[in-house]
Design a protein around this motif. Structure first.
Motif, PDB file in Angstrom:
ATOM      1  N   LYS A  13       0.809  -1.162  -0.150  1.00  0.00           N
ATOM      2  CA  LYS A  13       0.079   0.008   0.384  1.00  0.00           C
ATOM      3  C   LYS A  13       0.886   1.459  -0.072  1.00  0.00           C
ATOM      4  N   GLN A  14       0.670   1.938  -0.330  1.00  0.00           N
ATOM      5  CA  GLN A  14       1.297   3.176  -0.565  1.00  0.00           C
ATOM      6  C   GLN A  14       1.056   4.663  -0.143  1.00  0.00           C
ATOM      7  N   ASN A  15      -0.285   4.674  -0.135  1.00  0.00           N
ATOM      8  CA  ASN A  15      -0.513   6.228   0.916  1.00  0.00           C
ATOM      9  C   ASN A  15      -1.588   5.679   1.865  1.00  0.00           C
ATOM     10  N   ARG A  16      -0.736   6.129   3.138  1.00  0.00           N
ATOM     11  CA  ARG A  16      -1.864   6.522   4.087  1.00  0.00           C
ATOM     12  C   ARG A  16      -2.876   7.539   4.891  1.00  0.00           C
ATOM     13  N   ASN A  17      -4.287   6.903   4.207  1.00  0.00           N
ATOM     14  CA  ASN A  17      -4.911   7.702   3.757  1.00  0.00           C
ATOM     15  C   ASN A  17      -5.919   8.681   5.377  1.00  0.00           C
ATOM     16  N   ASN A  18      -6.139   9.927   4.986  1.00  0.00           N
ATOM     17  CA  ASN A  18      -6.370  10.965   5.884  1.00  0.00           C
ATOM     18  C   ASN A  18      -8.567  10.105   5.993  1.00  0.00           C
ATOM     19  N   THR A  19      -7.791   9.642   8.209  1.00  0.00           N
ATOM     20  CA  THR A  19      -8.689   8.975   7.884  1.00  0.00           C
ATOM     21  C   THR A  19      -9.754  10.244   9.622  1.00  0.00           C
ATOM     22  N   SER A  20      -9.317  11.232   8.995  1.00  0.00           N
ATOM     23  CA  SER A  20      -9.779  12.375  10.008  1.00  0.00           C
ATOM     24  C   SER A  20     -11.607  12.520   9.865  1.00  0.00           C
ATOM     25  N   HIS A  21     -11.926  11.478   9.056  1.00  0.00           N
ATOM     26  CA  HIS A  21     -13.379  11.890   9.047  1.00  0.00           C
ATOM     27  C   HIS A  21     -14.290  10.588   9.517  1.00  0.00           C
ATOM     28  N   GLU A  22     -13.528   9.982   7.861  1.00  0.00           N
ATOM     29  CA  GLU A  22     -13.938   8.091   7.494  1.00  0.00           C
ATOM     30  C   GLU A  22     -13.122   7.301   7.659  1.00  0.00           C
ATOM     31  N   LEU A  23     -13.472   6.225   8.116  1.00  0.00           N
ATOM     32  CA  LEU A  23     -13.131   5.228   7.643  1.00  0.00           C
ATOM     33  C   LEU A  23     -13.233   3.861   6.689  1.00  0.00           C
TER      34      LEU A  23
END
Length: 202
Positions: A13-23
């Protein structure tokens, strides 16, 4: 030996997503009752009854194989209006599957192995999730992962999955995808077959 991993066939997996609003959760399987995905769907039903602002999505990749699996999952989705949050993708392969993993933040392993009388198992799926660099959950005993800091164990019973607990665990998880992948280098097929060769030479 353990189930082995072909690292050349499993992209990181290339990126860690922004999980501030959703998972975004992902479960990849030819879904059988022992995968226990219904426990996760039931957990989402309980979670969304509180009308939370924080959204959690469960992406099921693979077919619901039989009447039992469909009967334990589809009515819960329908009766609790979870259609926006439980996405049934069906089978995906190659680039489509990789793209779905890129969108995912956390992976779902088997949550119902106890239903088939299995306590100890070393599933290929757990190893593939780790090789991709994802934290994940499961309910069986897997000695290769039970103490890993990126694994959230759940009890092997019929209780709905605690979505708030899952969210809190994921928020506390600090390991990057490359760091997670590195923890399973010893589970490569090369390393596992070296054990076999060593035993036959003794």
């Amino acid at each position: 030996i353990s189930n082995g991993i072909d690292f050349d066939a499993i992209p990181l997996k290339q990126n860690r997503n922004n999980t501030s609003h959703e998972l975004h959760l992902i479960g990849v399987a030819e879904v059988h009752y022992w995968h226990g995905f219904d426990r996760l769907v039931n957990g989402l039903a309980e979670y969304y009854r509180t009308n939370p602002d924080y959204k959690v999505y469960f992406h099921i990749v693979g077919p619901l194989t039989g009447e039992r699996e469909q009967g334990e999952i589809l009515p819960v989705i329908r009766d609790n209006h979870l259609e926006p949050y439980v996405i049934l993708h069906g089978p995906l392969h190659s680039e489509e599957l990789d793209a779905q993993f890129e969108k995912a933040d956390f992976a779902i392993g088997s949550l119902g192995r106890h239903r088939s009388g299995i306590t100890y198992i070393k599933t290929l799926k757990n190893r593939e999730y780790a090789a991709r660099g994802l934290s994940f959950t499961y309910s069986e005993t897997d000695e290769d992962f039970d103490r890993m800091p990126y694994v959230w164990k759940v009890p092997p019973d019929e209780s709905p999955i605690d979505i708030c607990g899952l969210i809190n665990f994921q928020r506390s998880q600090q390991m990057s995808p490359p760091e997670i992948r590195e923890t399973v280098r010893a589970l490569s097929w090369t390393a596992q077959m070296r054990k076999v060769i060593h035993e036959t030479e003794i």
